[in-house]
Design an enzyme around this catalytic site. Structure first.
Site, PDB file in Angstrom:
ATOM      1  N   TYR A 142     100.554  -1.294  59.085  1.00  0.00           N
ATOM      2  CA  TYR A 142     100.029  -1.000  59.512  1.00  0.00           C
ATOM      3  C   TYR A 142      98.606  -0.060  59.442  1.00  0.00           C
ATOM      4  O   TYR A 142      97.544   0.094  60.136  1.00  0.00           O
ATOM      5  CB  TYR A 142      99.698  -1.250  61.065  1.00  0.00           C
ATOM      6  CG  TYR A 142      99.887  -2.930  61.037  1.00  0.00           C
ATOM      7  CD1 TYR A 142     101.117  -3.644  60.319  1.00  0.00           C
ATOM      8  CD2 TYR A 142      99.831  -3.596  62.404  1.00  0.00           C
ATOM      9  CE1 TYR A 142     101.394  -5.347  60.715  1.00  0.00           C
ATOM     10  CE2 TYR A 142      99.774  -5.004  62.621  1.00  0.00           C
ATOM     11  CZ  TYR A 142     100.843  -5.369  61.795  1.00  0.00           C
ATOM     12  OH  TYR A 142     101.374  -6.590  62.348  1.00  0.00           O
ATOM     13  N   LYS A 187     113.936  -4.930  53.741  1.00  0.00           N
ATOM     14  CA  LYS A 187     113.537  -5.546  52.399  1.00  0.00           C
ATOM     15  C   LYS A 187     114.395  -4.445  51.346  1.00  0.00           C
ATOM     16  O   LYS A 187     113.695  -4.036  51.203  1.00  0.00           O
ATOM     17  CB  LYS A 187     112.859  -5.410  52.190  1.00  0.00           C
ATOM     18  CG  LYS A 187     112.851  -6.802  50.846  1.00  0.00           C
ATOM     19  CD  LYS A 187     113.034  -7.755  50.913  1.00  0.00           C
ATOM     20  CE  LYS A 187     113.101  -8.599  49.913  1.00  0.00           C
ATOM     21  NZ  LYS A 187     113.423 -10.039  49.409  1.00  0.00           N
ATOM     22  N   ASP A 219     114.324 -11.288  54.355  1.00  0.00           N
ATOM     23  CA  ASP A 219     113.682 -13.231  53.636  1.00  0.00           C
ATOM     24  C   ASP A 219     114.843 -13.618  54.762  1.00  0.00           C
ATOM     25  O   ASP A 219     115.130 -14.640  55.088  1.00  0.00           O
ATOM     26  CB  ASP A 219     113.711 -13.587  53.031  1.00  0.00           C
ATOM     27  CG  ASP A 219     115.005 -12.641  51.805  1.00  0.00           C
ATOM     28  OD1 ASP A 219     115.540 -11.344  52.818  1.00  0.00           O
ATOM     29  OD2 ASP A 219     114.781 -12.521  50.254  1.00  0.00           O
ATOM     30  N   ASP A 243     106.198  -8.090  63.455  1.00  0.00           N
ATOM     31  CA  ASP A 243     105.185  -8.688  63.929  1.00  0.00           C
ATOM     32  C   ASP A 243     105.390 -10.737  63.209  1.00  0.00           C
ATOM     33  O   ASP A 243     105.343 -11.093  63.900  1.00  0.00           O
ATOM     34  CB  ASP A 243     103.808  -8.544  63.016  1.00  0.00           C
ATOM     35  CG  ASP A 243     102.738  -9.125  62.926  1.00  0.00           C
ATOM     36  OD1 ASP A 243     102.986 -10.459  64.192  1.00  0.00           O
ATOM     37  OD2 ASP A 243     101.818  -9.471  61.988  1.00  0.00           O
ATOM     38  N   ASP A 247     107.231 -13.933  65.808  1.00  0.00           N
ATOM     39  CA  ASP A 247     106.217 -15.492  65.915  1.00  0.00           C
ATOM     40  C   ASP A 247     106.168 -16.631  65.405  1.00  0.00           C
ATOM     41  O   ASP A 247     107.059 -16.728  66.480  1.00  0.00           O
ATOM     42  CB  ASP A 247     104.920 -15.038  65.008  1.00  0.00           C
ATOM     43  CG  ASP A 247     103.404 -14.932  65.398  1.00  0.00           C
ATOM     44  OD1 ASP A 247     103.860 -13.538  66.503  1.00  0.00           O
ATOM     45  OD2 ASP A 247     102.032 -15.279  64.872  1.00  0.00           O
TER      46      ASP A 247
END
Ligand code: IPM
Ligand code: MG
Length: 356
Positions: A142, A187, A219, A243, A247
């Site tokens: 970001y 990851k 994942d 982020d 959700d």
């Protein structure tokens, strides 16, 4: 106690949900004898329209001078055409960075009254869903360099050991106060930043022998959140993974409209906002769910003002209103049994009255 709260109503449904949260804070002030003063701050599309930029320095300054910031939501299709560095979301990123709030805390829990609203099978939700995502908020992709040259675009992702360590400590400390399980998500099979992340988490873990640290690839984590969310207590992860996962995590609890968040740094001044967006499609229709914002206000009382019983009063009021069967559209069960659909304003009013 007197507290100065900076209020950013923002765009879309922002003004509607923030109005209800302010009403609830007023009810708490009256009941517990506090004096909450609100200072209006313009950010996002609202600020672009007024000042030509999403968060002018003077508006940020008002936030820095406050005891905490309450935010609705920013953004909307109206500002889709503006240049990347002037987008409404840039205001939010500047605010998070300006306040130094590196630790974003997003709880996902299933309310017993809303268990039918979860898209997951009862055999999965029965085991209980109650975990927190601790998301690093002012680093990573970001805040790296963003650049488009010709037909090629670059977004840079960078983390230092110090940045990882400070969020890692919040993860361990959060787990220590809960069920003592911390899952670090990265990851590391592909990314250098993730390998550094994992190394720092392993090093910190020696200082927190009471917390069980596990590691999961992002994942796989996305899959585990729908397969068996009961396995999680605290998840700690970098900015963009947090982020996305938050959700997903919110939706399995029934509605993203229910989830509050706190963002804190090294000072008590925090930023409190629901995790959902500005929902321009339902803006102005009195349909939004104000509970995520109202619960964010409760978090502000608990974490920034040390007002535990006041925070509990709000949470209990929400619980009681849900138990009585009052629902905004997003949490209305399909068969409607025992529930009555109400608007944003009435939901706020019922929670206020319950507090009194
Ligand atoms: C969130 C939002 C923001 C983010 C956007 C609006 C910049 O999605 O708070 O999760 O990506 O952090
Ligand atoms: Mg998001």
């Amino acid at each position: 106690m007197q507290k100065n709260i900076a209020v950013i109503r923002g765009d879309g449904i922002g003004p509607e949900i923030v109005a209800e949260a302010i009403g609830v804070l007023d009810a708490v002030a009256e009941k517990f004898g506090h004096d909450f003063r609100f200072a209006e701050v313009s950010m996002g599309g609202d600020a672009i329209d007024k000042f030509g930029e999403p968060l002018p320095d003077a508006e940020l300054q008002k936030c820095k001078e406050s005891d905490s910031v309450l935010l609705g939501a920013v953004g909307g299709p109206k500002w889709d055409g503006v240049e990347a560095h002037l987008r409404p979301e840039k205001g939010l990123l500047k605010l998070r960075q300006g306040l130094g709030v590196y630790s974003n805390n997003r709880p996902a829990k299933i309310w017993p009254q809303l268990k039918d609203a979860s898209p997951l099978k009862p055999s999965i939700t029965e085991k209980g869903i109650d975990y927190i995502i601790v998301r690093e908020l002012i680093g990573g992709i970001y805040f790296g360099k963003h650049e488009t040259v010709g037909d090629t675009a670059v977004d840079e992702m960078r983390y230092s050991e110090d940045e990882i360590e400070r969020i890692g400590r919040i993860g361990f400390e959060t787990a220590r106060k809960r069920r003592g399980m911390l899952c670090s998500v990265e990851k590391s099979n592909v990314l250098d930043t993730s390998r550094l992340w994992k190394k720092v988490m392993c090093r910190l873990s020696a200082e927190y022998p009471d917390v069980t640290l596990s590691h999961m690839l992002v994942d796989n984590c996305a899959m585990q959140i729908v397969k068996d969310p009961s396995q999680f207590d605290v998840i700690v992860t970098e900015n963009m993974f947090g982020d996305i996962l938050s959700d997903e995590a919110s939706q399995i609890t029934g509605s993203i409209g229910m989830i509050p968040s706190s963002s804190l740094g090294d000072s008590p001044c925090g930023l409190y906002e629901p995790i959902h967006g500005s929902a321009p499609d339902i803006a102005g229709l009195d349909m939004a769910n104000p509970i995520g914002t109202i619960l964010s206000a409760a978090m502000m009382l608990r974490y920034s003002f040390d007002m535990e019983k006041e925070a509990e009063a709000i949470e209990k009021a929400v619980d009681a209103v849900l138990s009585e069967g009052w629902r905004t559209a997003d949490i209305m069960p399909e068969d409607k049994t025992g529930c009555t659909q109400i608007g944003c304003r009435e939901m706020g009013k019922r929670i206020r009255e319950m507090i009194k």
